[in-house]
Design an enzyme around this catalytic site. Structure first.
Site, PDB file in Angstrom:
ATOM      1  N   GLN A  26       0.882  -1.241   0.067  1.00  0.00           N
ATOM      2  CA  GLN A  26       0.110   0.096   0.210  1.00  0.00           C
ATOM      3  C   GLN A  26       0.830   1.291   0.024  1.00  0.00           C
ATOM      4  O   GLN A  26       1.681   1.318   0.960  1.00  0.00           O
ATOM      5  CB  GLN A  26      -1.020   0.017   1.329  1.00  0.00           C
ATOM      6  CG  GLN A  26      -1.749   1.219   1.382  1.00  0.00           C
ATOM      7  CD  GLN A  26      -2.842   1.576   0.219  1.00  0.00           C
ATOM      8  OE1 GLN A  26      -2.225   2.743  -0.600  1.00  0.00           O
ATOM      9  NE2 GLN A  26      -3.695   0.950   0.113  1.00  0.00           N
ATOM     10  N   GLY A  68      -8.536  -0.689  -3.461  1.00  0.00           N
ATOM     11  CA  GLY A  68      -9.566  -0.185  -2.642  1.00  0.00           C
ATOM     12  C   GLY A  68      -9.490  -0.283  -1.056  1.00  0.00           C
ATOM     13  O   GLY A  68     -10.620  -0.430  -0.183  1.00  0.00           O
ATOM     14  N   GLU A  69      -8.402   0.160  -0.381  1.00  0.00           N
ATOM     15  CA  GLU A  69      -8.166   0.137   0.932  1.00  0.00           C
ATOM     16  C   GLU A  69      -9.213   1.071   1.700  1.00  0.00           C
ATOM     17  O   GLU A  69      -9.704   1.121   2.550  1.00  0.00           O
ATOM     18  CB  GLU A  69      -6.975   0.406   1.451  1.00  0.00           C
ATOM     19  CG  GLU A  69      -6.782   0.163   2.865  1.00  0.00           C
ATOM     20  CD  GLU A  69      -5.442  -0.129   3.452  1.00  0.00           C
ATOM     21  OE1 GLU A  69      -5.285  -0.063   4.672  1.00  0.00           O
ATOM     22  OE2 GLU A  69      -4.548  -0.490   2.660  1.00  0.00           O
ATOM     23  N   GLU A 102      -3.902   2.614  -9.306  1.00  0.00           N
ATOM     24  CA  GLU A 102      -5.420   3.062  -8.811  1.00  0.00           C
ATOM     25  C   GLU A 102      -5.115   4.205  -7.809  1.00  0.00           C
ATOM     26  O   GLU A 102      -6.143   5.242  -7.954  1.00  0.00           O
ATOM     27  CB  GLU A 102      -6.073   1.906  -7.897  1.00  0.00           C
ATOM     28  CG  GLU A 102      -7.580   2.185  -7.917  1.00  0.00           C
ATOM     29  CD  GLU A 102      -8.114   1.665  -6.452  1.00  0.00           C
ATOM     30  OE1 GLU A 102      -9.252   1.319  -6.665  1.00  0.00           O
ATOM     31  OE2 GLU A 102      -7.368   1.392  -5.579  1.00  0.00           O
ATOM     32  N   ARG A 106      -6.807   8.100  -8.452  1.00  0.00           N
ATOM     33  CA  ARG A 106      -7.480   8.771  -7.638  1.00  0.00           C
ATOM     34  C   ARG A 106      -6.896  10.030  -6.766  1.00  0.00           C
ATOM     35  O   ARG A 106      -5.507  10.098  -6.736  1.00  0.00           O
ATOM     36  CB  ARG A 106      -8.150   7.963  -6.778  1.00  0.00           C
ATOM     37  CG  ARG A 106      -8.961   6.738  -7.148  1.00  0.00           C
ATOM     38  CD  ARG A 106      -9.621   5.836  -6.337  1.00  0.00           C
ATOM     39  NE  ARG A 106     -10.086   4.547  -6.908  1.00  0.00           N
ATOM     40  CZ  ARG A 106     -11.321   4.729  -7.034  1.00  0.00           C
ATOM     41  NH1 ARG A 106     -12.119   5.786  -6.591  1.00  0.00           N
ATOM     42  NH2 ARG A 106     -11.857   3.578  -7.622  1.00  0.00           N
TER      43      ARG A 106
END
Length: 294
Positions: A26, A68-69, A102, A106
């Site tokens: 992450q 998608g954390e 991702e 974003r």
């Protein structure tokens, strides 16, 4: 063709949230709790509209999050027991790259998180920066500029994030050669609320400043008196038949005298020969005075 069947990208599963573990790769290190709370409220009212991405975990029945954390955290906050997830068959390097992309697409990743993520996927891929830029869909100069940000210390990176300084601010101080200068410049950017252009101009002014030269310390009258005393003492010894000698050296802010006085036995021999004693047989005596350094 209009009747062609779409390709299946991944299987959607309904997974217990407690079976989904965070990704070890992450890139994001800071999560806005208020933003997650707003997302949780939306999910509680409307459900999770976009599934998270997972891959099989190391333990049986466990899944590792790929992307998608923020959504996963919001689902837990909303009290959901199960959430939809796309099962992606990705190896470790692919999963790390997908999660980074991702996050970069974003908003929310700060420049330093992006840079650390890029560095990590380059290490996982074992490729050049040029190849990484191509595979990530980033211009190589952009990728190189992001990686340069990691030359700042952890404290300087945190200062930029905490004070709302941009990537342009961070790149500007990299032109300064010393860490202390960079920290001072960042503090000035924040205190004076400089925009990126003003920050560049400030750094340019810093680079144009020349270090102040040290002024030579003039010999005060008292020091000249001591120097004349040393010269007079050497002349008196020579007049008395002692082959003494003195060497003077001026440094920055001091005058150094080295006086060579032969021993009595050498002086007598040399007086007979009519020559000065060799330097190796002299006894050196360094003489100083207030304001002078021996």
């Amino acid at each position: 063709m209009l009747n062609a069947r779409p390709k299946v990208q991944g299987k959607v599963l309904l997974l217990p949230v407690d079976k989904i573990v965070p990704s070890a790769h992450q890139a994001r290190t800071h999560f806005d709790e208020q933003e997650i709370a707003r997302l949780a409220l939306s999910i509680a009212q409307n459900g999770l509209l976009q599934p998270v991405s997972v891959r099989p975990g190391k333990k049986k029945g466990e899944y590792e999050l790929v992307a998608g954390e923020r959504r996963l955290r919001a689902c837990k906050l909303a009290g959901l027991a199960e959430i939809p997830a796309i099962l992606a068959q990705r190896d470790e390097s692919q999963a790390a790259a997908l999660g980074l992309l991702e996050n970069m697409q974003r908003q929310g990743l700060d420049p330093f998180e992006q840079a650390r993520g890029i560095r990590e996927v380059i290490a996982l891929w074992g490729c050049t920066q040029e190849e990484a830029a191509r595979r990530l869909g980033i211009a190589q100069p952009t990728l190189n500029n992001k990686l340069r940000l990691l030359a700042l210390t952890d404290e300087q990176q945190a200062y930029c994030v905490d004070h709302g300084l941009t990537e342009r601010h961070a790149r500007a101080v990299l032109r300064l050669p010393e860490a202390e200068q960079r920290s001072r410049a960042l503090a000035q950017f924040a205190a004076k609320r400089m925009n990126a252009r003003q920050a560049d101009e400030y750094v340019e002014r810093c680079l144009q400043k020349k270090p102040a030269r040290r002024r030579a310390v003039p010999m005060v009258r008292d020091v000249r008196i001591f120097v004349n005393t040393i010269n007079k003492a050497v002349r008196l010894m020579v007049d008395a038949g002692v082959p003494a000698s003195a060497t003077r050296r001026e440094g920055e802010g001091y005058v150094e005298y080295t006086v060579h006085i032969p021993t009595a036995s050498v002086a007598r021999k040399d007086a007979v020969r009519g020559v000065a004693a060799p330097a190796g047989q002299n006894e050196p005596a360094t003489v100083g005075a207030p304001g002078c350094s021996a």
